[in-house]
Scaffold this active site. Structure first.
Site, mmCIF file in Angstrom:
data_model
loop_
_atom_site.group_PDB
_atom_site.id
_atom_site.type_symbol
_atom_site.label_atom_id
_atom_site.label_comp_id
_atom_site.label_asym_id
_atom_site.label_seq_id
_atom_site.Cartn_x
_atom_site.Cartn_y
_atom_site.Cartn_z
ATOM 1 N N CYS A 114 9.756 -7.006 0.998
ATOM 2 C CA CYS A 114 9.703 -6.233 -0.254
ATOM 3 C C CYS A 114 10.838 -5.213 -0.163
ATOM 4 C CB CYS A 114 8.356 -5.534 -0.320
ATOM 5 S SG CYS A 114 8.216 -4.255 -1.581
ATOM 6 N N HIS A 115 11.326 -4.751 -1.317
ATOM 7 C CA HIS A 115 12.449 -3.808 -1.252
ATOM 8 C C HIS A 115 12.083 -2.511 -0.526
ATOM 9 C CE1 HIS A 115 16.624 -3.301 -2.836
ATOM 10 N NE2 HIS A 115 16.404 -2.225 -2.113
ATOM 11 N N THR A 116 10.805 -2.157 -0.516
ATOM 12 C CA THR A 116 10.390 -0.923 0.170
ATOM 13 C C THR A 116 10.693 -1.004 1.680
ATOM 14 O OG1 THR A 116 8.674 -0.686 -1.505
ATOM 15 C CG2 THR A 116 8.456 0.699 0.446
ATOM 16 N N HIS A 166 5.058 -5.154 5.195
ATOM 17 C CA HIS A 166 3.746 -4.805 4.633
ATOM 18 C C HIS A 166 3.207 -5.867 3.678
ATOM 19 C CE1 HIS A 166 6.703 -3.351 1.752
ATOM 20 N NE2 HIS A 166 5.768 -3.467 0.827
ATOM 21 N N GLU A 167 4.020 -6.896 3.375
ATOM 22 C CA GLU A 167 3.528 -7.939 2.460
ATOM 23 C C GLU A 167 3.238 -9.158 3.332
ATOM 24 O OE1 GLU A 167 5.621 -8.009 -1.672
ATOM 25 O OE2 GLU A 167 5.976 -9.960 -0.798
ATOM 26 N N CYS A 205 -10.811 3.644 1.785
ATOM 27 C CA CYS A 205 -11.837 3.960 2.790
ATOM 28 C C CYS A 205 -13.226 3.703 2.232
ATOM 29 C CB CYS A 205 -11.691 5.396 3.290
ATOM 30 S SG CYS A 205 -12.325 6.652 2.144
ATOM 31 N N CYS A 261 -14.188 8.359 -0.070
ATOM 32 C CA CYS A 261 -13.620 9.621 -0.576
ATOM 33 C C CYS A 261 -13.732 9.704 -2.103
ATOM 34 C CB CYS A 261 -12.173 9.759 -0.125
ATOM 35 S SG CYS A 261 -11.052 8.637 -0.979
ATOM 36 N N CYS A 272 -11.681 7.003 -3.820
ATOM 37 C CA CYS A 272 -12.281 5.666 -3.727
ATOM 38 C C CYS A 272 -13.496 5.555 -4.635
ATOM 39 C CB CYS A 272 -12.647 5.340 -2.282
ATOM 40 S SG CYS A 272 -11.187 4.978 -1.278
ATOM 41 N N CYS A 293 -6.552 6.754 -2.173
ATOM 42 C CA CYS A 293 -7.521 7.117 -1.131
ATOM 43 C C CYS A 293 -7.038 8.331 -0.317
ATOM 44 C CB CYS A 293 -7.719 5.908 -0.205
ATOM 45 S SG CYS A 293 -8.718 6.239 1.233
ATOM 46 N N ARG A 330 -4.107 6.595 1.761
ATOM 47 C CA ARG A 330 -3.056 6.402 0.756
ATOM 48 C C ARG A 330 -1.704 6.214 1.437
ATOM 49 N NH1 ARG A 330 -2.460 11.919 -2.543
ATOM 50 N NH2 ARG A 330 -4.661 11.455 -2.921
ATOM 51 N N CYS A 377 1.560 -7.141 -1.909
ATOM 52 C CA CYS A 377 2.301 -5.992 -2.447
ATOM 53 C C CYS A 377 2.940 -6.328 -3.789
ATOM 54 C CB CYS A 377 3.357 -5.438 -1.492
ATOM 55 S SG CYS A 377 4.249 -4.061 -2.282
ATOM 56 N N ARG A 419 11.232 -13.459 -3.624
ATOM 57 C CA ARG A 419 10.505 -13.286 -2.380
ATOM 58 C C ARG A 419 10.902 -14.391 -1.407
ATOM 59 N NH1 ARG A 419 10.142 -8.627 -3.376
ATOM 60 N NH2 ARG A 419 8.224 -7.398 -3.339
HETATM 61 P P1 NAD Z 1 14.359 -6.103 -5.730
HETATM 62 O O1 NAD Z 1 15.491 -5.530 -4.980
HETATM 63 O O2 NAD Z 1 14.011 -7.518 -5.522
HETATM 64 O O3 NAD Z 1 14.568 -5.888 -7.312
HETATM 65 C C1 NAD Z 1 15.097 -4.712 -7.859
HETATM 66 C C2 NAD Z 1 15.948 -5.096 -9.087
HETATM 67 O O4 NAD Z 1 16.383 -3.880 -9.752
HETATM 68 C C3 NAD Z 1 17.219 -5.861 -8.728
HETATM 69 O O5 NAD Z 1 17.273 -7.066 -9.494
HETATM 70 C C4 NAD Z 1 18.354 -4.892 -9.085
HETATM 71 O O6 NAD Z 1 19.518 -5.558 -9.539
HETATM 72 C C5 NAD Z 1 17.705 -4.052 -10.190
HETATM 73 N N1 NAD Z 1 18.305 -2.737 -10.416
HETATM 74 C C6 NAD Z 1 18.701 -1.828 -9.475
HETATM 75 N N2 NAD Z 1 19.193 -0.726 -10.081
HETATM 76 C C7 NAD Z 1 19.099 -0.920 -11.421
HETATM 77 C C8 NAD Z 1 19.424 -0.146 -12.568
HETATM 78 N N3 NAD Z 1 19.950 1.077 -12.450
HETATM 79 N N4 NAD Z 1 19.168 -0.684 -13.788
HETATM 80 C C9 NAD Z 1 18.635 -1.921 -13.924
HETATM 81 N N5 NAD Z 1 18.297 -2.705 -12.863
HETATM 82 C C10 NAD Z 1 18.533 -2.204 -11.628
HETATM 83 O O7 NAD Z 1 13.095 -5.132 -5.402
HETATM 84 P P2 NAD Z 1 11.497 -5.379 -5.545
HETATM 85 O O8 NAD Z 1 10.973 -5.851 -4.238
HETATM 86 O O9 NAD Z 1 11.214 -6.127 -6.782
HETATM 87 O O10 NAD Z 1 11.020 -3.839 -5.681
HETATM 88 C C11 NAD Z 1 11.371 -3.082 -6.827
HETATM 89 C C12 NAD Z 1 11.090 -1.591 -6.598
HETATM 90 O O11 NAD Z 1 9.683 -1.360 -6.520
HETATM 91 C C13 NAD Z 1 11.677 -1.029 -5.305
HETATM 92 O O12 NAD Z 1 12.117 0.301 -5.551
HETATM 93 C C14 NAD Z 1 10.479 -1.008 -4.377
HETATM 94 O O13 NAD Z 1 10.653 -0.070 -3.325
HETATM 95 C C15 NAD Z 1 9.407 -0.594 -5.358
HETATM 96 N N6 NAD Z 1 7.994 -0.873 -4.991
HETATM 97 C C16 NAD Z 1 7.072 0.049 -5.376
HETATM 98 C C17 NAD Z 1 5.726 -0.193 -5.137
HETATM 99 C C18 NAD Z 1 4.678 0.763 -5.628
HETATM 100 O O14 NAD Z 1 3.514 0.586 -5.285
HETATM 101 N N7 NAD Z 1 5.020 1.755 -6.445
HETATM 102 C C19 NAD Z 1 5.341 -1.364 -4.470
HETATM 103 C C20 NAD Z 1 6.329 -2.307 -4.136
HETATM 104 C C21 NAD Z 1 7.646 -2.043 -4.402
HETATM 105 ZN ZN ZN Z 2 6.065 -3.612 -1.148
HETATM 106 ZN ZN ZN Z 3 -10.828 6.674 0.267
#
Ligand code: NAD
Ligand code: ZN
Ligand code: ZN
Length: 380
Positions: free
Chosen positions: A48-50, A70-71, A100, A103, A106, A114, A118, A178, A373
């Site tokens: 994942c990008h994270t 994490h995925e 959990c 809390c 939850c 959580c 969290r 994820c 993915r």
């Molecule tokens: P990814 O890299 O596969 O996709 C991101 C896309 O965004 C790419 O296609 C990229 O070209 C595009 N992009 C980047 N900057 C841009 C802009 N300024 N304008 C338009 N498009 C733009 O990533 P992913 O795995 O799909 O994750 C996406 C985001 O979600 C990441 O920041 C990740 O960390 C986040 N995320 C958050 C959670 C959450 O729970 N909040 C969970 C998972 C992932």
């Molecule tokens: Zn993720």
């Molecule tokens: Zn909890």
């Protein structure tokens, strides 16, 4: 009981020794689970990008060596004291934000934040004793998000494990742990578009395309995909996107382009990029009076969101979500069932697959914007 229960397990893990440097497959030791912990054999994990973002560690507190990931999907090897609802052999999805069950969050129907479990990107140790369960030749290796799935075995708090239908293929449903749930839930649980409304999705990676899928399921009339990588557009049609905007094609802000396309703005916007500029555009492109924008992308540490307060006075709503507001243990088994009942397509998010030994290839593919993915196979 498994023959390894209570013992240290030696296994392979992809260790990040330094920020932004290729991971190294090492033989490590994984200690047995302590109170409220579960040791899991990971069979499939995906990127994942994270993971990429914290591995690059731009502006983050460095914490190395560390095991990311994490995925994933895996099978319980053994459980620690006090774990009653999981046992050896159960099929589980690790989730980066836990439940959990006790809390206030939850117990609230409205929150998945959580108090105990969290998301915490700065903690590299287990809660029970403040130490790591991973080591190499006596040197501790830090955990990531409480999951660390880039390892054949990992130790996870039971509250961060969703027990799922054992008939579900782990090499597919691992992405529900994820990306897929995050995007889908951001639309279905948070943006909540009404039938016939328009939705803009910023970022067409797996998370954004899952958000688009949520918009399609909600009956959105127009789904406008926004990405700077034009190669995403063809693929995004399969996920319900009806129109595309590449901010690079215009010399004015993309929110103005979208407002012109939609007679004043979209009804809902979901941001899935991690770019602060896209977050601001996603908010400013929703229609006054009723528009809702949902932030999902993980921003840089020093980012600041700047907009004019008048945008709020004109009755726009800005919100955000972790994990699409799903409660991991309560809700995720049901998302897996949707896949089993063919109500949810998971396969189309999986564009690549590599053996564990080639995990760095998964990083390259994501950084080049080529993969949605990439499944990393640890089952060999
Ligand atoms: P990814 O890299 O596969 O996709 C991101 C896309 O965004 C790419 O296609 C990229 O070209 C595009 N992009 C980047 N900057 C841009 C802009 N300024 N304008 C338009 N498009 C733009 O990533 P992913 O795995 O799909 O994750 C996406 C985001 O979600 C990441 O920041 C990740 O960390 C986040 N995320 C958050 C959670 C959450 O729970 N909040 C969970 C998972 C992932
Ligand atoms: Zn993720
Ligand atoms: Zn909890």
């Amino acid at each position: 009981m498994s023959s390894t229960a209570g013992q240290v397990i030696k296994c392979k893990a992809a260790v990040a020794w330094e920020a932004g440097k290729p991971l190294v497959i090492e033989e490590i030791e994984v200690a047995p689970p302590q109170a409220n912990e579960v040791r899991v054999r990971i069979l499939f994990t995906s990127l994942c990008h994270t993971d990429v973002y914290f591995w690059e560690a731009k502006g983050q507190t460095p914490m190395f060596p560390r095991i990311y990931g994490h995925e994933a999907g895996g099978i319980v090897e053994s459980v620690g004291e006090g774990v009653t609802d999981l046992k050896e052999g159960d099929h589980v999805l690790p989730i980066f934000t836990g439940e959990c069950g006790e809390c206030r969050h939850c117990k609230s129907e409205e929150s998945n934040m959580c108090d105990l479990l969290r998301i915490n990107t700065d903690r590299g140790v287990m809660l029970n004793d403040g130490k790591t369960r991973f080591s190499k030749d006596g040197q501790p290796i830090y955990h990531f998000l409480g999951t660390s799935t880039f390892s054949e075995y990992t130790v996870i708090h039971f509250g961060c494990l969703a027990k799922i239908n054992p008939a579900a293929p782990l090499d597919k449903v691992c992405i529900i742990s994820c990306g897929l749930s995050t995007g889908l839930g951001a639309t279905l649980n948070v943006a909540k578009p009404k039938k016939g409304q328009s939705v803009a999705v910023f970022g067409l990676g797996a998370v954004g395309l899952a958000a688009a899928e949520g918009a399609r399921i909600s009956g959105a009339s127009r789904i406008i995909g926004v990405d700077m990588n034009a190669s995403r557009f063809e693929q995004a049609k399969k996920f319900g996107c009806t129109e595309f905007v590449n901010p690079k094609d215009y010399d004015k802000p993309v929110q103005e382009v979208i407002a012109e396309m939609t007679d004043g703005g979209v009804d809902r916007a979901v941001e899935c990029t991690g770019s602060i500029q896209a977050m601001i555009s996603a908010f400013e492109c929703v229609h006054d009076g009723w528009g809702v924008a949902v932030l999902v992308g993980v921003p840089n540490k020093d980012d600041e969101f700047r907009t004019h307060p008048f945008k709020f006075l004109c009755e726009r709503t800005l919100t955000g979500t972790f994990f699409g507001n799903y409660k991991p243990r309560t809700d995720i088994p049901g998302v897996v069932e949707k896949y089993m009942n063919k109500e949810l397509d998971v396969e189309k998010f999986i564009t690549h697959s590599v053996p564990f030994s080639e995990i760095n290839k998964a990083f390259e593919l994501m950084l080049e914007g080529k993969s949605l993915r990439c499944i990393i196979r640890l089952d060999a």
